[in-house]
Design an enzyme around this catalytic site. Structure first.
Site, PDB file in Angstrom:
ATOM      1  N   TRP A 103       0.825  -1.214   0.000  1.00 59.68           N
ATOM      2  CA  TRP A 103       0.000   0.000   0.000  1.00 59.68           C
ATOM      3  C   TRP A 103       0.854   1.258   0.000  1.00 59.68           C
ATOM      4  O   TRP A 103       0.483   2.270  -0.610  1.00 59.68           O
ATOM      5  CB  TRP A 103      -0.982  -0.016   1.178  1.00 59.68           C
ATOM      6  CG  TRP A 103      -1.922  -1.163   1.050  1.00 59.68           C
ATOM      7  CD1 TRP A 103      -1.967  -2.285   1.826  1.00 59.68           C
ATOM      8  CD2 TRP A 103      -2.899  -1.352   0.016  1.00 59.68           C
ATOM      9  NE1 TRP A 103      -2.918  -3.141   1.338  1.00 59.68           N
ATOM     10  CE2 TRP A 103      -3.507  -2.604   0.240  1.00 59.68           C
ATOM     11  CE3 TRP A 103      -3.317  -0.586  -1.067  1.00 59.68           C
ATOM     12  CZ2 TRP A 103      -4.512  -3.109  -0.584  1.00 59.68           C
ATOM     13  CZ3 TRP A 103      -4.318  -1.082  -1.895  1.00 59.68           C
ATOM     14  CH2 TRP A 103      -4.908  -2.325  -1.645  1.00 59.68           C
TER      15      TRP A 103
ATOM     16  N   LYS B  51     -10.941  -1.044   9.185  1.00 58.56           N
ATOM     17  CA  LYS B  51     -10.094  -1.954   9.970  1.00 58.56           C
ATOM     18  C   LYS B  51     -10.297  -1.712  11.471  1.00 58.56           C
ATOM     19  O   LYS B  51     -10.938  -2.510  12.129  1.00 58.56           O
ATOM     20  CB  LYS B  51      -8.634  -1.813   9.541  1.00 58.56           C
ATOM     21  CG  LYS B  51      -8.439  -2.241   8.076  1.00 58.56           C
ATOM     22  CD  LYS B  51      -7.078  -1.873   7.541  1.00 58.56           C
ATOM     23  CE  LYS B  51      -7.009  -1.970   6.035  1.00 58.56           C
ATOM     24  NZ  LYS B  51      -7.037  -3.342   5.510  1.00 58.56           N
TER      25      LYS B  51
ATOM     26  N   ASP C  46      -0.120   7.148   6.831  1.00 58.27           N
ATOM     27  CA  ASP C  46      -1.283   6.300   6.564  1.00 58.27           C
ATOM     28  C   ASP C  46      -1.404   5.339   7.743  1.00 58.27           C
ATOM     29  O   ASP C  46      -0.577   4.443   7.911  1.00 58.27           O
ATOM     30  CB  ASP C  46      -1.073   5.531   5.255  1.00 58.27           C
ATOM     31  CG  ASP C  46      -2.218   4.565   4.973  1.00 58.27           C
ATOM     32  OD1 ASP C  46      -3.140   4.455   5.807  1.00 58.27           O
ATOM     33  OD2 ASP C  46      -2.189   3.927   3.902  1.00 58.27           O
TER      34      ASP C  46
END
Lengths: 355, 355
Positions: free
Chosen positions: B102, B194, B170
């Site tokens: 990611w 999440k 992030d």
């Protein structure tokens, strides 16, 4: 507390059976042993939701595999961004029909990417009528964008105008509300929170021909082509939002578009008739052929009367009836899921209201 | 069917009490007479949800009014787009720490807008360790972007590295999972699905200093500055998604970050100890100091053993344990809402497993 009589413009009323199913799925989704909120976007169960929803959209729209169906994040405004990003090259020109607040916003958004010109506008009249569709168009337009139903002013195109350039329709507030020839469009789209589900998810249906050329480089998340390649799960989808849209699509199919159209016309007629025969209320849109079946806007004779009527509505558990600040007065949004009884209750109140 | 033991990486497990409240709100939200799915985004009830959630975020992060708190559509990838759009001017350079799948995607997305360079990378090693944080940085970087926890490879930065340029984190997969000095960041963000709620909504927390300059012209929907001005309701918010995040924030506050951290460490220790002492399983991340408390990745000695163990897990109603295709083997995502008992059940199964 009893459920309110709900005329909100969006997020708006959802059918009780859809709410029931959605609530159940939040506790436990089918026999997955998970809540719908926990369902992985790459699981077979979610791919089934995507497939069924795409099938229902093609069936309800009478379109085939020549159209790609996408579920995207972010509602209508995200499409205001993505349309010019994908289809309006730098130096190119797109035509916009400036028929309302949102139509205008779509135009303004496009100016970040290329030339966006108003081919027609009724802004001078505060959008209280539809502009005259241009008989001719400038040559070489990348596309023509219009809004089939103008939520704020309460006007609606009842026939699909002609365009030489690819026609793109924002159908956020009237998709699936009546029979419609969707095959006239190169693209149509809708934020879900009016006739099609909940806020946070947008439907985009795009003819394959539109995807042959890409106007500029952009990250995959913002590219229709990349989204198509990944079948709406390029990133983590709004699983719950797409599921609620599927529930709405099933509900629409079960009722049938013909029945929905008949009911929508009945609801609108009841309300417009009450306004037109009233000595207290006046319709915002004078031109009857331009009036929306979805958003009925009206004013009362004086600000005092408006205050009184608003208070009366509140007292009777009627919500979402206040007009948009740019128009004033009242707006009853009577989308597919708003039952006839709600309109009857409002009309009863209006008829008895003398101030 | 009983609730599954859920190790999915996201959308992932939510606490039963959050699911209960969310399900109830879908039927009827407080005393509004509406479902939460019907709640207007400009209603007082929703503004209260926004306010309370912002307050809780500031409180849990130990930050004040110098940070703006935004709820946005579209999860992490939308931020991969918006960060360079807003902060990386054409011709400018941003530094990215390439520590995982990611992290790399964020870097690639940024190249559409300016120069994005990897300041450090562990790509050659399939991201199975953290790269060495660069001792010096090129001058004049617009910002440095890194990923605090790498969901796919299972690594995590346990101390916050230093940066001269504004640091953007992030935190999609480890926000609120342990004590953390959020004030080190110029911006941090998280997709909600999440540790913080459901898919379709993203949290962005931005220091006011970052909003002084805008890197380019863009439509308001994509502009942090414009979103701040409208306090997260520039367009129709994902009302339900934000509400579920509020429920999660209340749940986090009630348990307390200290308790959550202690439990997360206990869960991770139990699992890593079982792997390290096993003759069948091997941890993907060898360097103990780099191991993630959130995503524990491991393999078995042979593909046959992996198949057998996966089948055994399925048989025991354990779901979401399969590793990402780029790493293989297994991944147990043990976010805040995954109870210790789930990890105990898995460890029991692993300990008894001989193939």
């Amino acid at each position: 507390m009893q459920r309110k009589i709900n005329f909100n413009a969006g997020p708006s009323e959802l059918p009780p059976e859809v709410l029931h199913e959605a609530s159940k799925a939040v506790r436990k989704y089918n026999n997955t042993g998970l809540s719908i909120l926990e369902l992985p976007h790459r699981s077979k169960d979610f791919l089934d939701i995507i497939e069924e929803s795409k099938g229902l959209i093609r069936e309800l729209c009478g379109i085939g595999a020549e159209y790609e169906v996408l579920w995207l994040h972010g509602g209508g405004r995200m499409q205001f961004c993505m349309i010019p990003m994908n289809f309006l090259p730098e130096g190119g020109t797109a035509g916009y029909i400036d028929s309302g607040h949102w139509a205008n916003e779509a135009l303004v958004y496009a100016t970040s990417y290329g030339n966006a010109v108003a081919l027609a506008s009724s802004k001078d009249d505060n959008y209280s009528h539809l502009p005259v569709w241009p008989a001719t168009q400038p040559k070489g337009l990348a596309y023509v964008h219009f809004t089939t139903n103008n939520t704020i002013a309460g006007t609606q195109w009842h026939t699909i105008p002609k365009s030489k350039a690819p026609l793109i329709a924002d159908m956020s507030s009237d998709i699936f509300s009546q029979k419609h020839d969707y095959s006239k469009y190169s693209m149509f789209y809708a934020a879900a929170q009016k006739n099609l589900g909940v806020a946070g998810v947008g439907l985009a249906v795009i003819h394959k021909d539109m995807l042959k050329h890409v106007a500029r480089e952009m990250p995959p998340m913002l590219s229709y082509k990349a989204q198509v390649k990944e079948d709406s799960i390029l990133n983590t989808s709004n699983v719950f939002g797409v599921y609620v849209s599927l529930l709405m699509l099933r509900w629409i199919k079960e009722r049938g578009i013909d029945t929905i159209e008949a009911e929508n016309k009945q609801k609108a007629k009841l309300l417009y008739d009450a306004i037109d025969s009233s000595s207290v209320f006046t319709a915002h849109v004078k031109e009857k052929a331009h009036r929306s079946l979805m958003n009925v806007c009206f004013t009362a004779n004086t600000p005092e009367l408006e205050k009184l009527f608003l208070a009366l509505c509140e007292d009777r558990d009627i919500t979402g009836i206040k007009g948009h600040r740019s128009v004033g007065g009242f707006r009853a949004s009577i989308y597919n899921a708003v039952p006839l009884e709600s309109v009857e209750r409002l009309v009863e109140l209006m008829t008895g209201f003398k101030g």
